[in-house]
Design a protein around this motif. Structure first.
Motif, PDB file in Angstrom:
ATOM      1  N   ALA A 255       0.829  -1.208   0.000  1.00  0.00           N
ATOM      2  CA  ALA A 255       0.000   0.000   0.000  1.00  0.00           C
ATOM      3  C   ALA A 255       0.864   1.259   0.000  1.00  0.00           C
ATOM      4  O   ALA A 255       0.577   2.225  -0.714  1.00  0.00           O
ATOM      5  N   ASP A 256       1.936   1.253   0.801  1.00  0.00           N
ATOM      6  CA  ASP A 256       2.845   2.408   0.835  1.00  0.00           C
ATOM      7  C   ASP A 256       3.473   2.650  -0.532  1.00  0.00           C
ATOM      8  O   ASP A 256       3.598   3.792  -0.986  1.00  0.00           O
ATOM      9  N   LEU A 257       3.879   1.555  -1.183  1.00  0.00           N
ATOM     10  CA  LEU A 257       4.518   1.668  -2.498  1.00  0.00           C
ATOM     11  C   LEU A 257       3.552   2.254  -3.524  1.00  0.00           C
ATOM     12  O   LEU A 257       3.898   3.194  -4.248  1.00  0.00           O
ATOM     13  N   LEU A 258       2.349   1.707  -3.605  1.00  0.00           N
ATOM     14  CA  LEU A 258       1.389   2.164  -4.602  1.00  0.00           C
ATOM     15  C   LEU A 258       0.925   3.589  -4.319  1.00  0.00           C
ATOM     16  O   LEU A 258       0.712   4.380  -5.239  1.00  0.00           O
ATOM     17  N   ILE A 272      -5.663   2.842  -3.338  1.00  0.00           N
ATOM     18  CA  ILE A 272      -6.765   2.889  -2.364  1.00  0.00           C
ATOM     19  C   ILE A 272      -7.211   1.482  -1.988  1.00  0.00           C
ATOM     20  O   ILE A 272      -7.432   1.166  -0.809  1.00  0.00           O
ATOM     21  N   GLN A 273      -7.316   0.615  -2.993  1.00  0.00           N
ATOM     22  CA  GLN A 273      -7.708  -0.773  -2.719  1.00  0.00           C
ATOM     23  C   GLN A 273      -6.655  -1.487  -1.879  1.00  0.00           C
ATOM     24  O   GLN A 273      -6.987  -2.304  -1.017  1.00  0.00           O
ATOM     25  N   LEU A 275      -4.696  -0.042   0.333  1.00  0.00           N
ATOM     26  CA  LEU A 275      -4.843   0.481   1.697  1.00  0.00           C
ATOM     27  C   LEU A 275      -6.002  -0.220   2.426  1.00  0.00           C
ATOM     28  O   LEU A 275      -5.896  -0.564   3.605  1.00  0.00           O
ATOM     29  N   ARG A 276      -7.070  -0.451   1.703  1.00  0.00           N
ATOM     30  CA  ARG A 276      -8.207  -1.173   2.299  1.00  0.00           C
ATOM     31  C   ARG A 276      -7.805  -2.601   2.654  1.00  0.00           C
ATOM     32  O   ARG A 276      -8.137  -3.099   3.734  1.00  0.00           O
ATOM     33  N   ALA A 277      -7.092  -3.260   1.727  1.00  0.00           N
ATOM     34  CA  ALA A 277      -6.676  -4.642   1.976  1.00  0.00           C
ATOM     35  C   ALA A 277      -5.737  -4.740   3.169  1.00  0.00           C
ATOM     36  O   ALA A 277      -5.691  -5.775   3.854  1.00  0.00           O
ATOM     37  N   ALA A 278      -4.991  -3.670   3.429  1.00  0.00           N
ATOM     38  CA  ALA A 278      -4.062  -3.656   4.559  1.00  0.00           C
ATOM     39  C   ALA A 278      -4.749  -3.266   5.858  1.00  0.00           C
ATOM     40  O   ALA A 278      -4.089  -3.151   6.903  1.00  0.00           O
ATOM     41  N   GLY A 279      -6.064  -3.063   5.812  1.00  0.00           N
ATOM     42  CA  GLY A 279      -6.801  -2.690   7.023  1.00  0.00           C
ATOM     43  C   GLY A 279      -6.669  -1.221   7.395  1.00  0.00           C
ATOM     44  O   GLY A 279      -7.017  -0.820   8.502  1.00  0.00           O
ATOM     45  N   ARG A 280      -6.182  -0.400   6.471  1.00  0.00           N
ATOM     46  CA  ARG A 280      -5.966   1.022   6.741  1.00  0.00           C
ATOM     47  C   ARG A 280      -7.098   1.843   6.107  1.00  0.00           C
ATOM     48  O   ARG A 280      -6.909   2.608   5.168  1.00  0.00           O
ATOM     49  N   HIS A 281      -8.314   1.635   6.615  1.00  0.00           N
ATOM     50  CA  HIS A 281      -9.506   2.183   5.987  1.00  0.00           C
ATOM     51  C   HIS A 281      -9.544   3.700   6.073  1.00  0.00           C
ATOM     52  O   HIS A 281      -9.896   4.388   5.098  1.00  0.00           O
TER      53      HIS A 281
END
Length: 360
Positions: A255-258, A272-273, A275-281
């Protein structure tokens, strides 16, 4: 034995009783004399002999002078000098480079099986990183019409990887060695899953730290609807990191990379997707809102933000966003999304929008 060797099409190793077995009893001095004579008419053969002679001159130093770091550096210099050429702009140049890679691979095999050179084994593998870095650069855009260069480079890389895995490096040291080489194979000359499988077997904490440092060094990009080719500079490095993180199932760093490297609205949605997958809503909502303000006319970005609002129960914000997008572009998609939302405000908005476009 001779017949079986002929059937297989191969030559028996020295010491076996197969083809050319009589030569196995001859001394190394005589072999060297014969090879030196033969090399006078074969430039690549002569080059290989000079390389091997320089290597063993370096290895035959006093035991007290065997510093692993210094030895690895000097061996690396010899290996890079041996490969020696610029880009492979012709098939002939590729064939020559392939033959040199085969020599390197043969030498690496030999030193790994030589108990008298055990002290140099790890140094030789560290030196291999310098050779591989040079070979990947040299082989980019090569006219390898016969495929010999890629085959030789893959074989050398595969043997090097297996050797690093079997040597007595710590998991942290293996992570440092393999990571740097894997990232420099930017043309994908070696199947990336070879690199990823090897890295997954190293020390994970060290590997994640290396990836985090690599992400920190990437230039910060801002997504835009007006994307030029210049926006994709250094994309190969981002793609290498993305492939590795997906293999490791490391969602937060991905998520950080994208998030840091998105150049258009579609890549912004991917971030954004992630970040969601990483639980960082919350982070996903904040980032989506920020990017939507920059690109208010992006339908894909607006739809991603709308989904976040609905998922988090922000019905009012979702309805306001849907109305604003519909007024810019009366796409029936927004009516369908509002119907699925199911809130009272969304139902009222659906009726209003349907009347505007005369839909039932």
């Amino acid at each position: 034995m001779a017949k079986s060797s002929e059937k297989s099409g191969g030559v028996s190793p020295a010491g076996d009783s197969g083809e050319f077995s009589s030569l196995a009893s001859e001394s190394g001095v005589r072999w060297l004399q014969w090879f030196s004579q033969a090399a006078s008419g074969m430039p690549e053969f002569q080059r290989a002999l000079k390389f091997l002679d320089s290597v063993y001159a370096l290895l035959n130093v006093n035991v007290d002078q065997r510093d692993g770091v210094v030895l690895a550096r000097k061996l690396g210099q010899l290996m890079v000098r041996f490969t020696g050429q610029g880009r492979c702009l012709s098939a002939q140049a590729c064939d020559k480079l392939a033959s040199r890679i085969l020599v390197l691979n043969g030498w690496l095999h030999a030193i790994g099986q030589d108990p008298e050179r055990a002290y140099a084994w790890q140094s030789a593998l560290v030196a291999g990183t310098h050779a591989l870095d040079k070979l990947f650069t040299t082989s980019e855009g090569a006219d390898d019409r016969h495929g010999v260069l890629v085959r030789a480079l893959r074989e050398f890389s595969k043997h090097w990887l297996k050797s690093v895995e079997s040597a007595s490096f710590s998991g942290s040291d293996r992570a440092n060695l393999v990571f740097k080489v894997a990232l420099n194979d930017r043309s994908g000359l070696v199947p990336q899953d070879w690199w990823w499988r090897s890295l997954a077997d190293t020390d994970r904490q060290t590997l994640l730290l290396l990836i985090d440092q690599e992400i920190a060094q990437l230039p910060q990009t801002q997504p835009s609807l007006a994307v030029s080719w210049k926006s994709y500079d250094q994309r190969w490095r981002r793609l290498r990191l993305k492939g590795l993180l997906e293999h490791l199932h490391e969602t937060s760093l991905l998520a950080d990379l994208l998030k840091k490297s998105a150049v258009d609205d579609f890549e912004a949605v991917s971030a954004i997707q992630a970040l969601r997958a990483a639980g960082r809503h919350r982070d996903a909502i904040y980032q989506a809102e920020q990017w939507h303000r920059m690109m208010p006319r992006s339908a894909v970005l607006a739809e991603a933000l709308y989904a976040l609002y609905v998922e988090d129960g922000w019905d009012d914000e979702a309805c306001e966003l849907a109305l604003a997008q519909f007024e810019m572009d009366p796409n029936p998609l927004w009516i369908d999304l509002l119907r699925k939302q199911g809130s009272s405000k969304a139902d009222l908005l659906v009726k209003d929008l349907c009347q505007r476009v005369h839909l039932n």
